[in-house]
Write an enzyme that holds these catalytic residues in place. Structure first.
Site, PDB file in Angstrom:
ATOM      1  CB  CYS A 102     -22.779  -2.225 -59.661  1.00  0.00           C
ATOM      2  SG  CYS A 102     -24.445  -2.679 -60.204  1.00  0.00           S
ATOM      3  CB  CYS A 105     -25.902  -6.147 -57.348  1.00  0.00           C
ATOM      4  SG  CYS A 105     -25.567  -6.280 -59.119  1.00  0.00           S
ATOM      5  CG  ASP A 509     -19.505  -4.116 -10.158  1.00  0.00           C
ATOM      6  OD1 ASP A 509     -20.147  -3.620  -9.216  1.00  0.00           O
ATOM      7  OD2 ASP A 509     -19.490  -5.325 -10.422  1.00  0.00           O
ATOM      8  CG  ASP A 692     -18.992  -8.869 -12.950  1.00  0.00           C
ATOM      9  OD1 ASP A 692     -19.343  -7.854 -12.300  1.00  0.00           O
ATOM     10  OD2 ASP A 692     -19.085 -10.032 -12.509  1.00  0.00           O
ATOM     11  CG  ASP A 696     -22.186  -3.982 -13.261  1.00  0.00           C
ATOM     12  OD1 ASP A 696     -22.600  -3.233 -12.350  1.00  0.00           O
ATOM     13  OD2 ASP A 696     -21.404  -4.923 -13.072  1.00  0.00           O
TER      14      ASP A 696
END
Length: 809
Positions: A102, A105, A509, A692, A696
């Site tokens: 439950c 727990c 970019d 990338d 960035d």
């Protein structure tokens, strides 16, 4: 009188002297283990566990074994499949935990682990019985971490892909058992019900009627006690935490119908609804079973991706001659593995020998195999097709690229977008409204026709259950996410799909995003009548000894021997060829004093000798083959496109002109890129940023939705909302199309759910819908929502690149 153990609920043996103080009271325990665990819980200030639990705790078993039981997992090679290494010396372990019953727990485990040294974060998933723990192994060995869970009476073990598949199989078996029992019983009770209904019209002796009622009761008890158990436990859990859910009206309907039938069976008179209880339970379980199967098929459990990794691999021993078959979990970085044709690659690594083609569709979505030779990288979970490869292992398990993708998928699934949170909140209020309507309806019929009140209230509760409303959004988002992942576009944040659907501007970019990032020699210009080929040969000879990326642009040229070579960082190259001293690089380096201006805008380097300019070389960054098509598709979708770059204006203008991008900025620092995106957002534009590089990261974080390229730096991928698994920019307009279609399907699903509920409730309240038909209607409404959402997955392969991106569904 037998006393139950306060901790585990088992009988306390007579004469037992084991006790533990809980909240100032002495509680009886059945054994020393339970007493020790209970004392630990209370002594740690976590006695609230006993107030919140709705089931007895697991017995202590061998809890005292503690860390020694898990010492084997302290070795790194034993952690590869379930432990992910992170920055800052942290690790993240995925642990399956037996014995969680439950929410109490989960509360106990989370609070207990958070008190351990070195533990930074703990999240326990009750539904999957799984814990995600982020901690520093240097402060707390994994064995001690697992032992601290074990001493609470729960049993932790590594959470593996095979374990997740087994969990799904167990879930499937349990659902079939519950549904099968309800189906068989409802057919038998249905026959009794036909006899009872016939007796109402044609007459039946009271003894036979009583017998059939008691027989129906006996058959119905296992349906209520076993088949319907998930509804009752879910309803109680929701009430306990103040969040009533879909299980509440279902449980109320079953309890009301069974309770009224039991009363009329014992007391006599009235109508019984055992057939409705069994049939209703069967149809609801059938609907949930089909929903579960659709959820598994749609890829809701992204961890099954790890099943692509083979269980064993052929390891090449140190002498290079002998080989042995070992479990993948025993592979370590630096090991050599032999991968034969048709075998799956077990780990990330580098090819040292052999040539072959590798099917990477499971990772990147690329349909064609990729050629691999010595020096090329390969990823775990991909398939070697036509040649043998010898690969040096670099990463395994959760540290592989496949494991990283799984971690991102899990993160996306754990985050709820705003629209899902709104649907959840709406469902809760809708449940309360359903109960209110049922009460009002029951009171009205109690005054006008008391004999039908139970039947009608039952129908109202069943027909108005908001299952379809709560499934409307997550079903569509799950299907769309799975479809995009199959095509090489990974959604790693919960809000990303909604952001993609709403976007009106995509900012790119330049280097490594719209271009390949590889320098190319575009032009050679010589003043006067100098020999361009001879000048190119001299420049190539100098660049052949350089490690600068520009050297790759001259790699295909013939070279001469160079003496007294020297590289000047930030300036250029110097060397002696056939007795002449040459300088190659920036104009101010090649000709000091009063350097000439480049012939035109762009990126130029100058070759000079003895103070005279010999040749100009124009360098460019190659535009990706797919960039033009991707930008054209975005424009057809009505999206604006912008370009931000740190390069010189001439080079950025060249790329922007070639791709048809009117809005661009050059010479941007990371801060200036972020400021530019903020300016766009200030004018009301909703921005998707694609990049990338590490530079960035800031602008990706500032955009509404960020997309990292497949070749992006690790930190960039980790901070992006989405990631391209294949280097194909056309996946970005594909993703926007899919997001718009998902939004359209979500609106359809919500509209259907609302119309169904508002249309069905009046008929049920008027007594025109029997309970069995209400059960069919509720299940059918949920299945309609699931089937509509699965169209996103089934249609993805046929509709993305050929269909105009601007279509909304």
């Amino acid at each position: 009188m037998t006393v139950a153990c306060f901790h585990c609920g088992l009988p306390v043996p007579s004469g037992s002297r084991y006790h533990a103080d809980i909240d100032g009271e002495s509680r009886a325990m059945c054994c020393a283990g339970c007493a020790a665990v209970a004392s630990l819980i209370a002594g740690s200030g976590l006695a609230g566990y006993y107030r919140h639990r709705d089931a007895a705790a697991a017995g202590p078993a061998d809890a005292g074994a503690g860390a020694a039981e898990y010492a084997v997992f302290d070795a790194e090679d034993a952690q590869g499949d379930f432990v992910l290494r992170e920055d800052g010396g942290y690790c993240r372990a995925q642990l399956a935990i037996d014995g969680i019953n439950c929410a109490a727990c989960t509360w106990l485990i989370e609070h207990h682990l958070q008190r351990q040294p070195g533990v930074a974060a703990v999240s326990v998933n009750l539904a999957e019985q799984r814990a995600s723990v982020r901690w520093r192994p240097g402060e707390l060995p994994l064995s001690q971490l697992m032992g601290s869970i074990r001493e609470l009476g729960y049993r932790p073990y590594p959470f593996l892909a095979s374990g997740r598949a087994e969990t799904q199989r167990a879930e499937n078996r349990s659902a079939l058992k519950r549904m099968g029992l309800a189906g068989i019983v409802q057919m038998q009770i249905g026959m009794f019900a036909i006899a009872l209904y016939a007796g109402d019209f044609a007459g039946m002796e009271s003894d036979y009627r009583t017998y059939l009622r008691w027989a129906s009761l006996v058959l119905c008890v296992p349906v209520v006690a076993y088949s319907s158990a998930p509804f009752f436990s879910g309803a109680l859990r929701g009430l306990r935490h103040g969040a009533p859910g879909m299980d509440l009206p279902v449980a109320l309907a079953i309890a009301l119908a069974f309770g009224a039938s039991l009363w009329f069976t014992v007391a006599g008179g009235g109508a019984v609804y055992y057939d409705s209880v069994a049939m209703f339970t069967f149809f609801v379980l059938l609907g949930r079973y089909l929903e579960m199967r659709a959820r598994h098929r749609a890829g809701l459990a992204g961890g099954t991706m790890l099943s692509l990794v083979p269980a064993a691999a052929t390891r090449v021993l140190d002498d290079g001659e002998r080989r042995e078959l070992v479990p993948v979990g025993r592979l370590r970085p630096g090991d050599l593995v032999l991968i034969r044709p048709g075998e799956a690659i077990p780990a990330d690594g580098t090819v040292l020998g052999g040539e072959s083609s590798v099917d990477e569709s499971s990772i990147s979505g690329e349909s064609l195999p990729v050629a691999k030779a010595a020096g090329d990288g390969v990823s775990a979970g991909t398939l070697n097709t036509d040649g043998s490869l010898t690969v040096q292992v670099q990463a395994t398990g959760m540290n592989s690229r496949l494991g990283a993708i799984l971690a991102l998928v899990d993160r996306a699934q754990q985050e709820k977008p705003a629209i899902v949170q709104l649907a959840d909140r709406s469902s809760r209020w809708f449940v309360l409204a359903v109960i209110l309507v049922s009460v009002v309806t029951g009171l009205w019929w109690l005054q006008h026709e008391p004999a039908r009140v139970v039947e009608i209230v039952l129908s109202v509760l069943v027909v108005s259950c908001p299952c379809a409303l709560s499934l409307a959004t997550p079903a569509a988002m799950t299907a769309a996410t799975a479809a995009l992942r199959a095509r090489g576009f990974l959604v790693t944040r919960g809000h990303a799909l909604d952001g993609l659907a709403a976007a009106d501007t995509v900012v790119f970019d330049k280097t490594g995003t719209l271009t390949t990032g590889e320098v190319r020699l575009a032009e050679v210009r010589t003043p006067g009548e100098r020999d361009a080929a001879a000048c190119l040969r001299i420049a190539a000879s100098l660049e052949a000894l350089s490690e600068h990326p520009i050297a790759a642009a001259f790699a295909a040229q013939a070279c001469d021997p160079v003496e007294a070579f020297r590289a000047h960082p930030g300036g250029g190259l110097e060397g002696v060829i056939e007795g002449c001293r040459y300088l190659l690089g920036r104009p101010g380096f090649a000709l000091a004093g009063d350097p000439p201006a480049p012939p035109e805008a762009g990126k130029w380097i100058l070759l000079a000798c003895d103070g005279q300019a010999l040749a100009w070389f124009r360098l460019t960054d190659t535009v990706r083959d797919d960039a033009t098509g991707a930008i054209a598709a975005l424009r057809r979708a009505g999206l604006g496109v912008a370009l931000l770059s740190g390069d010189a204006a001439g080079e950025v203008e060249r790329v922007a002109t070639q791709l048809g991008v009117d809005e661009w900025r050059a010479g941007c620092s990371p801060e200036q890129k972020l400021a530019a995106v903020r300016e766009l957002q200030a004018t009301g534009r909703r921005v998707v940023m694609v990049g990338d590089g590490i530079n960035d990261v800031a602008v990706l974080a500032g955009a509404g939705v960020s997309v990292a390229m497949a070749n992006a730096a690790d930190v960039t991928r980790a901070n992006a909302d989405c990631m391209l698994l294949a280097s194909d920019l056309r996946r970005i307009p594909d993703a926007i199309l899919m997001a718009r279609r998902a939004r359209h399907v979500i609106r359809q699903n919500i509209a259907w759910a609302i119309v169904y509920n508002f249309a069905a409730v009046p008929f049920a309240a008027a007594g025109l819908v029997p309970p069995w038909l209400a059960a069919i209607g509720m299940s059918a409404s949920s299945l309609v929502v699931i089937a509509n959402a699965l169209r996103l997955r089934n249609d993805a392969g046929a509709s993305t690149l050929r269909r105009p991106v601007g279509a909304d569904g």
